[in-house]
Design a protein around this motif. Structure first.
Motif, PDB file in Angstrom:
ATOM      1  N   VAL A  96      -9.284 -30.333 -25.005  1.00  0.00           N
ATOM      2  CA  VAL A  96     -10.047 -31.051 -26.018  1.00  0.00           C
ATOM      3  C   VAL A  96     -11.157 -30.120 -26.500  1.00  0.00           C
ATOM      4  N   LEU A  97     -11.173 -29.859 -27.809  1.00  0.00           N
ATOM      5  CA  LEU A  97     -12.203 -28.984 -28.365  1.00  0.00           C
ATOM      6  C   LEU A  97     -13.555 -29.678 -28.459  1.00  0.00           C
ATOM      7  N   SER A  98     -13.534 -30.978 -28.774  1.00  0.00           N
ATOM      8  CA  SER A  98     -14.771 -31.722 -28.938  1.00  0.00           C
ATOM      9  C   SER A  98     -14.468 -33.212 -28.911  1.00  0.00           C
ATOM     10  N   THR A  99     -15.464 -34.005 -28.581  1.00  0.00           N
ATOM     11  CA  THR A  99     -15.300 -35.460 -28.644  1.00  0.00           C
ATOM     12  C   THR A  99     -15.668 -35.994 -30.023  1.00  0.00           C
ATOM     13  N   ARG A 100     -16.137 -35.131 -30.889  1.00  0.00           N
ATOM     14  CA  ARG A 100     -16.445 -35.567 -32.259  1.00  0.00           C
ATOM     15  C   ARG A 100     -15.480 -34.903 -33.235  1.00  0.00           C
ATOM     16  N   HIS A 101     -15.337 -35.499 -34.405  1.00  0.00           N
ATOM     17  CA  HIS A 101     -14.444 -34.950 -35.424  1.00  0.00           C
ATOM     18  C   HIS A 101     -14.984 -33.600 -35.905  1.00  0.00           C
ATOM     19  N   LEU A 102     -14.115 -32.622 -36.020  1.00  0.00           N
ATOM     20  CA  LEU A 102     -14.509 -31.287 -36.464  1.00  0.00           C
ATOM     21  C   LEU A 102     -13.716 -30.914 -37.712  1.00  0.00           C
ATOM     22  N   ASP A 103     -14.383 -30.846 -38.848  1.00  0.00           N
ATOM     23  CA  ASP A 103     -13.713 -30.371 -40.063  1.00  0.00           C
ATOM     24  C   ASP A 103     -13.357 -28.893 -39.935  1.00  0.00           C
ATOM     25  N   ASN A 104     -14.149 -28.163 -39.165  1.00  0.00           N
ATOM     26  CA  ASN A 104     -13.955 -26.715 -38.990  1.00  0.00           C
ATOM     27  C   ASN A 104     -13.298 -26.392 -37.652  1.00  0.00           C
ATOM     28  N   TRP A 105     -12.360 -27.221 -37.217  1.00  0.00           N
ATOM     29  CA  TRP A 105     -11.792 -27.066 -35.876  1.00  0.00           C
ATOM     30  C   TRP A 105     -11.123 -25.716 -35.679  1.00  0.00           C
ATOM     31  N   MET A 106     -10.552 -25.137 -36.741  1.00  0.00           N
ATOM     32  CA  MET A 106      -9.926 -23.820 -36.594  1.00  0.00           C
ATOM     33  C   MET A 106     -10.978 -22.750 -36.280  1.00  0.00           C
ATOM     34  N   LEU A 158     -13.268 -15.887 -28.382  1.00  0.00           N
ATOM     35  CA  LEU A 158     -14.261 -14.813 -28.330  1.00  0.00           C
ATOM     36  C   LEU A 158     -15.293 -15.033 -27.225  1.00  0.00           C
ATOM     37  N   ASP A 159     -15.620 -16.298 -26.985  1.00  0.00           N
ATOM     38  CA  ASP A 159     -16.587 -16.650 -25.949  1.00  0.00           C
ATOM     39  C   ASP A 159     -15.946 -17.703 -25.051  1.00  0.00           C
ATOM     40  N   GLU A 160     -15.390 -17.256 -23.939  1.00  0.00           N
ATOM     41  CA  GLU A 160     -14.606 -18.141 -23.074  1.00  0.00           C
ATOM     42  C   GLU A 160     -15.431 -19.223 -22.382  1.00  0.00           C
ATOM     43  N   ASP A 161     -16.754 -19.081 -22.383  1.00  0.00           N
ATOM     44  CA  ASP A 161     -17.608 -20.071 -21.727  1.00  0.00           C
ATOM     45  C   ASP A 161     -18.210 -21.069 -22.704  1.00  0.00           C
ATOM     46  N   TRP A 162     -17.997 -20.870 -23.982  1.00  0.00           N
ATOM     47  CA  TRP A 162     -18.583 -21.730 -25.006  1.00  0.00           C
ATOM     48  C   TRP A 162     -17.727 -22.973 -25.221  1.00  0.00           C
ATOM     49  N   ALA A 163     -18.371 -24.100 -25.447  1.00  0.00           N
ATOM     50  CA  ALA A 163     -17.650 -25.336 -25.751  1.00  0.00           C
ATOM     51  C   ALA A 163     -18.460 -26.166 -26.737  1.00  0.00           C
ATOM     52  N   GLU A 164     -17.776 -26.833 -27.626  1.00  0.00           N
ATOM     53  CA  GLU A 164     -18.388 -27.793 -28.545  1.00  0.00           C
ATOM     54  C   GLU A 164     -18.787 -29.027 -27.753  1.00  0.00           C
ATOM     55  N   GLU A 165     -19.532 -29.904 -28.395  1.00  0.00           N
ATOM     56  CA  GLU A 165     -19.972 -31.154 -27.775  1.00  0.00           C
ATOM     57  C   GLU A 165     -18.778 -31.944 -27.223  1.00  0.00           C
ATOM     58  N   GLY A 166     -18.814 -32.193 -25.915  1.00  0.00           N
ATOM     59  CA  GLY A 166     -17.753 -32.964 -25.279  1.00  0.00           C
ATOM     60  C   GLY A 166     -16.457 -32.199 -25.084  1.00  0.00           C
ATOM     61  N   GLY A 167     -16.449 -30.927 -25.458  1.00  0.00           N
ATOM     62  CA  GLY A 167     -15.233 -30.135 -25.360  1.00  0.00           C
ATOM     63  C   GLY A 167     -15.154 -29.355 -24.061  1.00  0.00           C
ATOM     64  N   GLU A 168     -14.051 -28.665 -23.930  1.00  0.00           N
ATOM     65  CA  GLU A 168     -13.764 -27.890 -22.728  1.00  0.00           C
ATOM     66  C   GLU A 168     -13.719 -26.409 -23.101  1.00  0.00           C
ATOM     67  N   SER A 169     -14.386 -25.583 -22.353  1.00  0.00           N
ATOM     68  CA  SER A 169     -14.368 -24.148 -22.632  1.00  0.00           C
ATOM     69  C   SER A 169     -12.996 -23.558 -22.314  1.00  0.00           C
TER      70      SER A 169
END
Length: 182
Positions: A77-87, A95-106
């Motif tokens: 799951v990339l994020s728990t919120r809708h992402l228009d820019n999901w790509m 590029l950053d394996e530790d980064w995650a969007e809100e509610g998402g999984e790195s």
């Protein structure tokens, strides 16, 4: 375990957990079973999401094996919120394996759970297994064995797609190769 087939599910009607295979996806799943009929797969484990299980069913029927499900193989799951820019978000996670969007999984956390499944499979007594999962998680698992596999390679994955990890002799490091691009 000598070989693990890493399989992306066949074409589906959507991205949600209960998305069904399309008519084409059903045909692809049958073709996949035909392709792997002689591969001597003795163990099948799948994401519990419907499109992955429905991809596994013809294979299980062909090789006469039970389908085991494992939540660790579900899509990231990339994020728990809708992402228009999901790509763009997805590209950033390579590029950053530790980064995650809100509610998402790195990427690191998703890779870790997928690799736990593979580690358990390597310890099993069966010689060959099939893992049916989703595109992003598949790409992260592949990246573990081929660090050059990133966002651009993810975009080129097909539904279905099949890679195989094979141990050579007594080697601990398996070799990765693509064996079918549906």
């Amino acid at each position: 375990m000598q070989s693990i087939y890493l399989i992306r599910h066949a074409q589906a009607s959507g991205q949600e957990p209960d998305a069904e295979l399309t008519d084409l996806g059903l045909v692809q799943a049958e073709r996949l079973a035909e392709l792997l009929a002689d591969s001597a797969i003795k163990y099948i484990v799948s994401s519990p999401w419907k499109r992955a299980i429905h991809t596994a069913v013809p294979l299980a029927r062909t090789v006469m094996r039970h389908i085991h499900t494992d939540e660790r193989l579900q899509e990231r799951v990339l994020s728990t919120r809708h992402l228009d820019n999901w790509m763009d978000v997805l590209a950033h996670t390579y590029l950053d394996e530790d980064w995650a969007e809100e509610g998402g999984e790195s990427s690191r956390i998703a890779t870790s759970r997928g690799m736990e499944v593979l580690k358990e499979l390597w310890g099993r007594s069966e010689q060959r297994a099939a893992v049916i999962t989703h595109g992003n998680l598949l790409s992260l698992l592949i990246r573990t064995y081929d660090p050059s596999f990133g966002f651009e390679q993810w975009k080129m994955l097909s539904n279905p797609d099949v890679f195989v990890l094979e141990r050579q002799g007594n080697g601990d490091v398996p070799m990765l190769r693509r064996c079918w691009n549906g």
